[in-house]
Design an enzyme around this catalytic site. Sequence first.
Site, PDB file in Angstrom:
ATOM      1  N   ARG A 251       0.842  -1.186   0.000  1.00 27.06           N
ATOM      2  CA  ARG A 251       0.000   0.000   0.000  1.00 27.06           C
ATOM      3  C   ARG A 251       0.886   1.247   0.000  1.00 27.06           C
ATOM      4  O   ARG A 251       1.974   1.242   0.562  1.00 27.06           O
ATOM      5  CB  ARG A 251      -0.877   0.040   1.246  1.00 27.06           C
ATOM      6  CG  ARG A 251      -2.108  -0.865   1.186  1.00 27.06           C
ATOM      7  CD  ARG A 251      -2.952  -0.698   2.433  1.00 27.06           C
ATOM      8  NE  ARG A 251      -2.270  -1.162   3.624  1.00 27.06           N
ATOM      9  CZ  ARG A 251      -1.704  -0.399   4.533  1.00 27.06           C
ATOM     10  NH1 ARG A 251      -1.757   0.917   4.436  1.00 27.06           N
ATOM     11  NH2 ARG A 251      -1.096  -0.923   5.570  1.00 27.06           N
TER      12      ARG A 251
ATOM     13  N   TYR B 152      -1.624  -3.525  -6.663  1.00 22.11           N
ATOM     14  CA  TYR B 152      -1.332  -4.259  -5.440  1.00 22.11           C
ATOM     15  C   TYR B 152      -2.420  -4.161  -4.378  1.00 22.11           C
ATOM     16  O   TYR B 152      -2.833  -3.064  -4.002  1.00 22.11           O
ATOM     17  CB  TYR B 152      -0.005  -3.785  -4.820  1.00 22.11           C
ATOM     18  CG  TYR B 152       0.463  -4.810  -3.825  1.00 22.11           C
ATOM     19  CD1 TYR B 152       1.217  -5.904  -4.249  1.00 22.11           C
ATOM     20  CD2 TYR B 152       0.068  -4.756  -2.501  1.00 22.11           C
ATOM     21  CE1 TYR B 152       1.582  -6.893  -3.365  1.00 22.11           C
ATOM     22  CE2 TYR B 152       0.428  -5.749  -1.611  1.00 22.11           C
ATOM     23  CZ  TYR B 152       1.185  -6.812  -2.047  1.00 22.11           C
ATOM     24  OH  TYR B 152       1.525  -7.810  -1.171  1.00 22.11           O
TER      25      TYR B 152
ATOM     26  N   LYS C 247      -9.609  -2.342   1.891  1.00 21.86           N
ATOM     27  CA  LYS C 247      -9.361  -1.190   2.751  1.00 21.86           C
ATOM     28  C   LYS C 247     -10.115   0.047   2.267  1.00 21.86           C
ATOM     29  O   LYS C 247     -10.638   0.821   3.064  1.00 21.86           O
ATOM     30  CB  LYS C 247      -7.854  -0.896   2.836  1.00 21.86           C
ATOM     31  CG  LYS C 247      -7.043  -2.043   3.453  1.00 21.86           C
ATOM     32  CD  LYS C 247      -7.592  -2.408   4.767  1.00 21.86           C
ATOM     33  CE  LYS C 247      -6.898  -3.459   5.601  1.00 21.86           C
ATOM     34  NZ  LYS C 247      -5.719  -4.128   5.276  1.00 21.86           N
TER      35      LYS C 247
ATOM     36  N   HIS D 226     -10.200  -2.406  11.659  1.00 22.74           N
ATOM     37  CA  HIS D 226      -9.118  -3.273  11.154  1.00 22.74           C
ATOM     38  C   HIS D 226      -8.891  -4.382  12.189  1.00 22.74           C
ATOM     39  O   HIS D 226      -7.936  -4.328  12.962  1.00 22.74           O
ATOM     40  CB  HIS D 226      -7.863  -2.403  10.992  1.00 22.74           C
ATOM     41  CG  HIS D 226      -6.758  -3.036  10.211  1.00 22.74           C
ATOM     42  ND1 HIS D 226      -5.447  -2.660  10.357  1.00 22.74           N
ATOM     43  CD2 HIS D 226      -6.768  -4.004   9.257  1.00 22.74           C
ATOM     44  CE1 HIS D 226      -4.693  -3.366   9.533  1.00 22.74           C
ATOM     45  NE2 HIS D 226      -5.465  -4.184   8.850  1.00 22.74           N
TER      46      HIS D 226
ATOM     47  N   SER E 107      -1.083  -3.521  10.367  1.00 21.79           N
ATOM     48  CA  SER E 107      -0.730  -4.392   9.254  1.00 21.79           C
ATOM     49  C   SER E 107       0.528  -5.204   9.571  1.00 21.79           C
ATOM     50  O   SER E 107       1.504  -4.659  10.092  1.00 21.79           O
ATOM     51  CB  SER E 107      -0.479  -3.546   8.009  1.00 21.79           C
ATOM     52  OG  SER E 107      -1.628  -2.768   7.736  1.00 21.79           O
TER      53      SER E 107
ATOM     54  N   CYS F 218       1.062  -7.457  11.821  1.00 17.50           N
ATOM     55  CA  CYS F 218       1.362  -7.570  13.257  1.00 17.50           C
ATOM     56  C   CYS F 218       0.629  -8.733  13.914  1.00 17.50           C
ATOM     57  O   CYS F 218       0.485  -8.767  15.139  1.00 17.50           O
ATOM     58  CB  CYS F 218       1.043  -6.270  13.976  1.00 17.50           C
ATOM     59  SG  CYS F 218       2.186  -4.955  13.530  1.00 17.50           S
TER      60      CYS F 218
ATOM     61  N   ASP G 180      -9.073  -9.668   9.071  1.00 12.75           N
ATOM     62  CA  ASP G 180      -8.580  -8.329   8.722  1.00 12.75           C
ATOM     63  C   ASP G 180      -9.568  -7.201   9.018  1.00 12.75           C
ATOM     64  O   ASP G 180      -9.157  -6.128   9.427  1.00 12.75           O
ATOM     65  CB  ASP G 180      -8.189  -8.296   7.238  1.00 12.75           C
ATOM     66  CG  ASP G 180      -7.267  -7.121   6.887  1.00 12.75           C
ATOM     67  OD1 ASP G 180      -6.319  -6.862   7.650  1.00 12.75           O
ATOM     68  OD2 ASP G 180      -7.506  -6.461   5.860  1.00 12.75           O
TER      69      ASP G 180
ATOM     70  N   ARG H  47       2.267 -12.146  -0.368  1.00 10.83           N
ATOM     71  CA  ARG H  47       1.003 -12.565   0.240  1.00 10.83           C
ATOM     72  C   ARG H  47       0.349 -13.698  -0.530  1.00 10.83           C
ATOM     73  O   ARG H  47       0.671 -13.952  -1.688  1.00 10.83           O
ATOM     74  CB  ARG H  47       0.035 -11.376   0.295  1.00 10.83           C
ATOM     75  CG  ARG H  47       0.544 -10.286   1.236  1.00 10.83           C
ATOM     76  CD  ARG H  47      -0.513  -9.319   1.627  1.00 10.83           C
ATOM     77  NE  ARG H  47       0.030  -8.350   2.558  1.00 10.83           N
ATOM     78  CZ  ARG H  47      -0.515  -8.044   3.736  1.00 10.83           C
ATOM     79  NH1 ARG H  47      -1.621  -8.628   4.121  1.00 10.83           N
ATOM     80  NH2 ARG H  47       0.042  -7.158   4.529  1.00 10.83           N
TER      81      ARG H  47
END
Length: 591
Positions: free
Chosen positions: A73, A201, A210, A230, A252, A254, A277, A374
């Site tokens: 991002r 992406y 998001k 989130h 993100s 974590c 998420d 990912r």
Amino acid sequence: MATPLEKWVEEQARLTKPDRIHWCDGSEEEARRLMEIGEKEERIGNQNVFRKLNPETFPSSYLHRSHPTDVARTEQLTFVCHPDREMVGPNNNWMDPEEAKTKMRGLSEGCMAGRTMYVLPYVMGNPLSPYAKACVQITDISYVAVSMGIMTHMGKDVLDRIGASENFVKGFHSIGDLDPNRRFIMHFPQENLVWSIGSGYGGNALLGKKCFSLRIASWLGLKEGWLAEHMVIIGVEDPKGNVTYLVAALPSACGKTNLAMMESALPGYKIWTLGDDIAWLHIGEDGRLYALNPESGFFGVAPGTSLKTNPNMMRTLKAGTSFPTLYTNTALNVDTNEPWWEGIDGPRPENLLDWQGNPWHPDSKTLAAHPNSRFTVDIRQCPTLSPEAGNPQGVPISAIIFGGRRSDTRPLVLQGFNWQHGVFMAAMMGSETTAAAAHQVGVLRRDPMAMLPFCGYNMGDYFRHWLNMGKRLARPPEIFCINWFRKDEDGKFLWPGFGENIRVLKWIVERSHDSGSTAPRRETPAGFLPGKNEIDLSGGGISEVNLEKALAVNPEEWKAELPDVEIFLKKFGDRMPGEIWDEFNKLASSL
Ligand code: GTP
Ligand code: SPV
Ligand code: MN
């Protein structure tokens, strides 16, 4: 007569001039066709969009390499466009909507020439849920079309649902020329519109994620009295079979995906997965907080994922239905045609191509897989998927957890004194940055509620909204803070993490049901710590000394952080609720 949807698509086609328009139906057969197009026809730079992986070991799996300048991002290129700059707040980049549209029209002019425009009708959330939202995204790349098919409920039924109404969220996406100087992700909350160009992406391009389910949805939540967060959603089953539902916000990269499907190290405990998420939180008729996951898939961090750290994700990836599973920017084992990343099980293969497709040498200082590489996989492949995952009302939440990646200061777990104090704890949260966004990694920054990059409006108003939600709840969930990442003097993690985190969750679950418990928790200026021996260390080989170090609240360390917290909170001026300052002052004086 053309419907508003048809009109909108026509307008976009006139602007972008695609060779053809394909309306997607989200079927498996269509996904197969799109994979073929991506394997043989479409290209990004000099590479095909997809490469089929070994079907024996990784069923229905494909590798995708994004442009090397387009691997995360880009917060600096992400804007919220609303006439009132104050409402957007200092936590977002702002642009005037008219100026933004002129700019985006210029960049989008003819951008799909020679390409296919895919029209993706989809719903975020279970279509049967009163909280589900109908959306349509346009894109010009098969990778995004297939990814959206995995991450959302996509299908023809969505077109019937929208019909002749204007009530749908619009997403315009084009990879453009992938030039970072011509890359923008623009949000228009007044029109429920996202306009993104120049990136293929993840969060920049899968606009249901998001862009809609957090940034735009956060505006809807403010207006309509709910929260878009989130967060992971899990059920914790105890040995008696009782299931307690929790949500946890972590920045993100974590630990949300790991937490969402953790394999418990304590016998008799089991984690049920509902989301990894995003959570939409509503207040039910009974006055309780309910959570539902608007997504239908996982877009998870690959490096570090293994049978040891996250066995249920490895099982999810290998479950292979006929719907594709995607790997983005992982390395490739040339001999077996399997994806590879740092931290996966087994010895490192002899012959690897790195995430850009170049031969990788063990003495090269670079990583073979990109640190933000990912996988994209259907949630239905998850063996721990909760039977309640499809509940249209969501699940009732007993505790809310906030966490960050902190090498120091923050204890393993801390319980807030009450809702207002819990909201303050979350508002002052900080975390060391990760590779999920294109910025310097490992720098501590304030990241309230793990929402700094995702709250679409002024965070001062956001904290007020959180405080108000608490007032409307019959009995607000208990609020906790966690930190799996604290390190000792030698830089080693003090807490083993992963499946062992159940020991902390067990304490949280017990605390959130205890109201009358006399358990000897320890009060500190920052919140309640578990009492001595309250964290169950049975059978784990975890040293009590390390646990105590991981739990320590050192007033000097906390004091040292207050100036930075104050600077952050002051940014929001008058819009910062007085209650947050009250809590700040209480903390400062009791330290
Ligand atoms: P986004 O998808 O970016 O929102 O992130 P996420 O929060 O879902 O991140 P994820 O669960 O994929 O975590 C990514 C990183 O955290 C990996 O490097 C993991 O190995 C690491 N991680 C997760 N849980 C733990 C833990 O309990 N302890 C430690 N030390 N590391 C962890
Ligand atoms: C994150 O960065 O928090 C993610 C990945 O979950 S993305 O979809 O790219 O936002
Ligand atoms: Mn995320």
